[in-house]
Design a protein around this motif. Sequence first.
Motif: not given
Length: 362
Positions: A14-15, A54-61, A94-99
């Motif tokens: 979930a995101l 995970m990646g697909a849901l992030f893109d959708e959001l 999350a860490k990848g995104l923050a980085l």
Amino acid sequence: MLVLGIESSCDETALALVRDGVLVDAVLASQADIHALFGGVVPELASREHLRYMGALFDELMRRQNLSPAAIGCVAVSRGPGLLGSLLVGTAFAKGLALGTGCRIVGVNHLMAHLLACGLGQELSFPAIGLLVSGGHTSLYCFRDEVTAEALGRTIDDAAGEAFDKSGKLLGLSYPGGRLLDELARRGTPDPALFPRPYLDNPSLDFSFSGLKTAAALAARDLLAGISWPRPLERAEDAPQELCDLCASFNLAVAETLLAKTRRAFERHPEAATLLLAGGVAANSLVRSTFQRFMAGRGGRLCVPSPALCTDNAAMVAYAGWIYASRGLGHGLDFETVPRGRRVPDDMALTPAEGRAGSAPC
Ligand code: KG4
Ligand code: ZN
């Protein structure tokens, strides 16, 4: 501040986005159907599914909100307790995104996120007693404020949700059985003497629910044998009355046991006038009405999330992240992911408004 919440501690990927404490949007992929085939969550399958979604849901959001990752001011992620492989998918993302974006990051205690979800859409007041009743945990806390909670008690064996799911399985209900058991209970008449109220004969604020599933097996043997039950049951409309009555008695035993220990917690903390009730079992109709009555009788206030925000979701993680981030709290990229059974360390630190504090070299 726009906060992205990520939840992957068990079987929901979930995101969600929370802006200034208000839920903006949420996406969720449930794996319940896959795990139902095995009668419970299979950890290896869970982490593979998180990885897939995970990646697909992030893109959708991002697409739905017409946002780029640079718009995210803080990423908040469930860091535990939970299934380690599943948590690692969320925390690594999350860490990848923050980085990559330089945004603030907060590793959120999943249990605190459940309880803080009570504040989505309403103002919370403190001090408060917190009762978390989920599939993996049953715990009592005393909250001094939103970020300071003292643990008062927890289950010494099964969680309340586990008792629902394991008993549901014995009764032929599909996994996870809690919601269906609740639905059947609403069609039944409880026998208050059928089930024990476990682990009350002691001064502690701990719980023990493992005996209830044995009691459910014995009650099913005695009361349902005449109707050749258990048989697999998917729909409440197909349930015989005997089963509904048994479920009503079970529901009552769980609700009254939770109430007895919570009442004790209030007696020991008379300064608390609010109850935060959260976790999947807080969606239970009898649990909700029991605590509503109890708090009204005390002249206090019950704060409980909407049923959809009681079970695992990312809105609660984003909201908890927003609470921490708006107080300047956060983590470096080196915070640990915490498996079930280990205490989540209290290691948030004040971080600069932009970026992360104490980031470890990657
Ligand atoms: O909070 P949650 O999603 O999981 C953990 O973080 O552990 O809660 C899931 C649990 C399951 O055990 C499910 O059967 C139970 O919550 N549950 C219910 C109801 N809805 C979900 N239990 C009783 N009555 C319900 N209506
Ligand atoms: Zn949970």
